[in-house]
Design a protein around this motif. Structure first.
Motif, PDB file in Angstrom:
ATOM      1  N   PRO A 579      28.301  41.105   2.197  1.00 13.37           N
ATOM      2  CA  PRO A 579      29.552  40.464   1.737  1.00 13.37           C
ATOM      3  C   PRO A 579      29.321  39.121   1.069  1.00 13.37           C
ATOM      4  O   PRO A 579      30.100  38.724   0.190  1.00 13.37           O
ATOM      5  N   VAL A 580      28.265  38.409   1.471  1.00 19.15           N
ATOM      6  CA  VAL A 580      27.941  37.140   0.809  1.00 19.15           C
ATOM      7  C   VAL A 580      27.621  37.391  -0.668  1.00 19.15           C
ATOM      8  O   VAL A 580      28.099  36.672  -1.561  1.00 19.15           O
ATOM      9  N   GLN A 581      26.835  38.428  -0.937  1.00 16.57           N
ATOM     10  CA  GLN A 581      26.506  38.768  -2.324  1.00 16.57           C
ATOM     11  C   GLN A 581      27.726  39.284  -3.075  1.00 16.57           C
ATOM     12  O   GLN A 581      27.960  38.917  -4.241  1.00 16.57           O
ATOM     13  N   LEU A 582      28.497  40.136  -2.423  1.00 17.60           N
ATOM     14  CA  LEU A 582      29.695  40.686  -3.075  1.00 17.60           C
ATOM     15  C   LEU A 582      30.690  39.598  -3.438  1.00 17.60           C
ATOM     16  O   LEU A 582      31.337  39.661  -4.491  1.00 17.60           O
ATOM     17  N   LEU A 583      30.811  38.597  -2.584  1.00 13.73           N
ATOM     18  CA  LEU A 583      31.755  37.513  -2.867  1.00 13.73           C
ATOM     19  C   LEU A 583      31.346  36.758  -4.124  1.00 13.73           C
ATOM     20  O   LEU A 583      32.186  36.457  -4.991  1.00 13.73           O
ATOM     21  N   ALA A 584      30.062  36.454  -4.239  1.00 12.06           N
ATOM     22  CA  ALA A 584      29.576  35.776  -5.448  1.00 12.06           C
ATOM     23  C   ALA A 584      29.760  36.671  -6.668  1.00 12.06           C
ATOM     24  O   ALA A 584      30.214  36.222  -7.734  1.00 12.06           O
ATOM     25  N   TYR A 585      29.417  37.946  -6.520  1.00 11.23           N
ATOM     26  CA  TYR A 585      29.502  38.874  -7.646  1.00 11.23           C
ATOM     27  C   TYR A 585      30.932  39.002  -8.172  1.00 11.23           C
ATOM     28  O   TYR A 585      31.191  38.836  -9.369  1.00 11.23           O
ATOM     29  N   HIS A 586      31.871  39.290  -7.297  1.00  6.14           N
ATOM     30  CA  HIS A 586      33.243  39.526  -7.766  1.00  6.14           C
ATOM     31  C   HIS A 586      33.899  38.235  -8.265  1.00  6.14           C
ATOM     32  O   HIS A 586      34.729  38.286  -9.184  1.00  6.14           O
ATOM     33  N   THR A 587      33.525  37.114  -7.694  1.00 13.06           N
ATOM     34  CA  THR A 587      34.034  35.841  -8.223  1.00 13.06           C
ATOM     35  C   THR A 587      33.554  35.635  -9.647  1.00 13.06           C
ATOM     36  O   THR A 587      34.316  35.234 -10.536  1.00 13.06           O
ATOM     37  N   ALA A 588      32.271  35.924  -9.885  1.00 13.84           N
ATOM     38  CA  ALA A 588      31.716  35.779 -11.241  1.00 13.84           C
ATOM     39  C   ALA A 588      32.382  36.744 -12.217  1.00 13.84           C
ATOM     40  O   ALA A 588      32.645  36.393 -13.376  1.00 13.84           O
ATOM     41  N   VAL A 589      32.664  37.965 -11.766  1.00 15.27           N
ATOM     42  CA  VAL A 589      33.343  38.936 -12.639  1.00 15.27           C
ATOM     43  C   VAL A 589      34.720  38.421 -13.035  1.00 15.27           C
ATOM     44  O   VAL A 589      35.111  38.483 -14.206  1.00 15.27           O
ATOM     45  N   VAL A 590      35.453  37.881 -12.072  1.00 18.51           N
ATOM     46  CA  VAL A 590      36.772  37.317 -12.369  1.00 18.51           C
ATOM     47  C   VAL A 590      36.642  36.150 -13.343  1.00 18.51           C
ATOM     48  O   VAL A 590      37.458  35.998 -14.264  1.00 18.51           O
ATOM     49  N   MET A 591      35.600  35.355 -13.167  1.00 19.07           N
ATOM     50  CA  MET A 591      35.383  34.188 -14.043  1.00 19.07           C
ATOM     51  C   MET A 591      34.940  34.595 -15.447  1.00 19.07           C
ATOM     52  O   MET A 591      34.996  33.805 -16.381  1.00 19.07           O
ATOM     53  N   GLY A 592      34.455  35.833 -15.582  1.00 17.45           N
ATOM     54  CA  GLY A 592      34.024  36.310 -16.893  1.00 17.45           C
ATOM     55  C   GLY A 592      32.654  35.821 -17.311  1.00 17.45           C
ATOM     56  O   GLY A 592      32.346  35.791 -18.509  1.00 17.45           O
ATOM     57  N   THR A 593      31.803  35.468 -16.356  1.00 19.15           N
ATOM     58  CA  THR A 593      30.460  34.987 -16.691  1.00 19.15           C
ATOM     59  C   THR A 593      29.514  36.168 -16.934  1.00 19.15           C
ATOM     60  O   THR A 593      29.839  37.322 -16.650  1.00 19.15           O
TER      61      THR A 593
END
Length: 608
Positions: A579-593
């Motif tokens: 979940p630590v990795q998923l949180l970073a991943y999905h946040t980045a997807v939302v940010m569009g990076t």
């Protein structure tokens, strides 16, 4: 860092060069280019940005040469412009380069005085002009490279092609990796086996200081003293891996979801499932009973794997552990005791600082053990003992599956150490191994939290700062969680030991500050709850990652509670990493990076 490919082909090679460069995208890059030799004419196509821009250039102006080199560049000297993109060339020679030439300024001044005209800001262009200075004096390509290499100070991998020499490709390495690929009537150079996999599974790795002269039929390797040498010819498994996104949007997502499988593969290499005993893949050349201290050295995410392992070795094997980031260890020159153990962790096995630390430890008579994902890498080859992970190629720059596979290897090794030192009984070993055997299943269960994490990420993406807290082995995981968020979403994040909250970070807490608390129900859970109360009292938004019992006992209002499967706390970081990795991943997807290739980062840092 940068990616290199060179081909002596039987037909036009430009398309093959670009296809190989696509396989090297995981290293990170900001420009790309190719050069081919057609008759006596060297020609280049280069482009800023992604490979699609280079492909567009090649559609507009194709290259038909049968000999060529290609490169994906991560800028070190000069901006990521087309003019600074590789290959760099004169009328007689073109070169691609991975690394840094430390003395390029003095070389450039000397060459300019001799009449050389520079067109870029890069350190690489001096290599082309230096070799060219010998060519125009009548030297052969081999003689020119032989004369130039000793004058270059720094770490590098190089590939050259030469006008009027359509059957010649020269490569060299010092510090940065370079491999030879053997074909039928074709020869190749590449940064790694993944780049060469479309063409051949027969490869050799150049040793540090080697250079090689290739024709379509032969390859002659010379060492740093210019003596002809033989290097082992290997069968690479890289072509057996499907290096694509499958049904995932990004490689990082695919690699997060691969973890139950690859961690399971790694587990199977280190544990006898039938007897529930640790069974290392090779006999260690030392006895843990005689080890007085362990030194663990790594960089980035690998260093956090080492930090977690420090807890394991000290708790399970009762042996003191010193942890260093490699860039500090190599210059701190710590006192080391002969016959102690030094462990080095690196996904690529080519990390420059970690390699330098390994060599320092070897020079002081320590036993050296490396945990790497590439068993043919330089760190692996120079270590006394190699314990490979089985993560497979990791394409996303931000490490995920390599991290958890490293943890599995280190967990098994710490249990083996505890048993050898008499700190663990047979019953203890069985219990711990049983806990390890459960990890892949528990990781798969942890992946089921993804919809909840994805929803949470939409809120987190609106924040500018995030704190991560943990105690025990959850503290290094808090550091890793903060690093992941910084790496791919560009949101500022910091990880702290939860007990340190009152020693400074609590000043940052307000109603706008999300605080991710990693807290399996363990012996320090109540202490962590008291820290959460301090955050809640100041309006902080708590994101709690715990198990069912922890969720029931927390008694604190949280923004979100992510409930993970029940398990023993000692090996929890492997499961909670998901979940630590998923949180970073999905946040980045939302940010569009650019999730797989975040700005300013490279997959393998092969220079300082």
């Amino acid at each position: 860092m940068c990616g290199i490919i060179g081909i002596l082909g039987r037909g036009p090679v430009a398309e093959q060069l670009v296809d190989s460069l696509k396989r090297l995208e995981y290293r990170g890059y900001d420009s790309a280019g190719v050069a081919t030799l057609e008759g006596d004419h060297l020609d280049r196509r280069r482009a800023e940005g992604k490979l699609k821009n280079l492909e567009a250039r090649l559609r507009e102006a194709p290259l038909k040469g049968h000999t060529g080199i290609g490169h994906t560049r991560w800028a070190t000297h000069g901006k990521p412009t087309e003019g600074n993109a590789h290959p760099h060339a004169t009328d007689n020679v073109a070169v691609v380069h991975n690394g840094i030439i430390e003395n390029f300024r003095e070389l450039r001044q000397r060459l300019e005085k001799g009449g050389a005209k520079f067109t870029s800001e890069t350190d690489t262009e001096v290599i082309a002009h230096l070799v060219n200075s010998y060519l125009i004096k009548g030297a052969s390509p081999q003689e020119a490279v032989k004369a130039a290499l000793p004058q270059l100070r720094g770490a590098f991998a190089l590939a050259f092609v030469f006008r009027n020499h359509g059957d010649l490709l020269i490569g060299a390495r010092r510090g940065s990796p370079l491999a030879i690929g053997y074909g039928k009537g074709e020869m190749y150079l590449g940064s790694d086996a993944i780049a060469l996999a479309p063409f051949t599974d027969t490869i050799s790795y150049l040793d540090d200081g080697d250079w090689v002269v290739l024709t379509r039929e032969t390859g002659v390797i010379y060492d740093a003293q210019n003596a002809a040498v033989n290097r082992e010819v290997l069968k690479s498994g890289a072509s057996s891996f499907l290096v694509d996104k499958a049904n995932y949007r990004h490689f990082m997502a695919k690699e997060i979801h691969e973890q139950p499988e690859v961690v399971g593969h790694t587990l199977a290499r280190y544990v006898d499932m039938a007897t529930e005993r640790v069974s290392l893949p090779q006999k260690l050349p030392f006895d843990f009973k005689n080890i007085q201290r362990i030194s663990i050295t790594a960089c980035g995410t690998a260093s956090y794997a080492g930090y977690i392992a420090k807890y394991w070795f000290e708790r399970l094997a009762r042996v003191p552990v010193e942890l260093d980031v490699a860039s500090e260890f190599r210059y701190r020159e710590p006192p080391l005791h002969k016959n102690d153990l030094a462990i080095f962790i690196s996904q690529s096995g080519e990390t420059a600082d970690t390699l330098a630390a390994l060599r320092y430890a070897k020079s002081h008579g320590l036993h050296t053990l490396s945990v790497v994902n590439v068993p043919t890498s330089t760190i692996a080859r120079e270590s006394e003992t190699v314990l490979p992970t089985l993560a497979g190629p990791e394409i996303g720059v931000a490490s995920t599956k390599a991290f958890t596979c490293q943890l599995m290897v280190l967990a098994a090794l710490s249990v083996a150490a505890g048993k050898a030192r008499g700190a663990l009984s047979d019953a203890d070993e069985t219990k711990l191994v049983h806990a390890l055997i459960e990890i892949p299943r528990l990781m798969a269960s942890a992946l089921a939290t993804e919809p909840q994490v994805e929803k949470l990420a939409r809120d987190l993406s609106k924040c500018t700062d995030v704190l991560y807290l943990g105690r025990g082995t959850s503290y290094p995981l808090a550091l890793e969680g903060a690093l992941k968020l910084k790496e791919i979403s560009y949101i500022h994040a910091e990880g702290y030991a939860a007990g340190e909250l009152k020693h400074g970070p609590i000043a940052l807490i307000d109603e706008k500050m999300p605080v991710v608390v990693i807290a399996p129900y363990d012996q320090v859970f109540e202490k962590t709850v008291s820290n959460m109360q301090e955050v809640a009292a100041r309006g902080g938004q708590i994101i709690l990652m715990t198990d069912a019992k922890g969720a029931a006992e927390a008694t604190i209002q949280s923004l979100v509670t992510i409930v993970l499967p029940d398990m023993g706390a000692i090996f929890a970081p492997m499961v909670y990493a998901v979940p630590v990795q998923l949180l970073a991943y999905h946040t980045a997807v939302v940010m569009g990076t650019d999730v797989d290739q975040p700005r300013n980062l490279a997959k393998s840092v092969t220079v300082e």
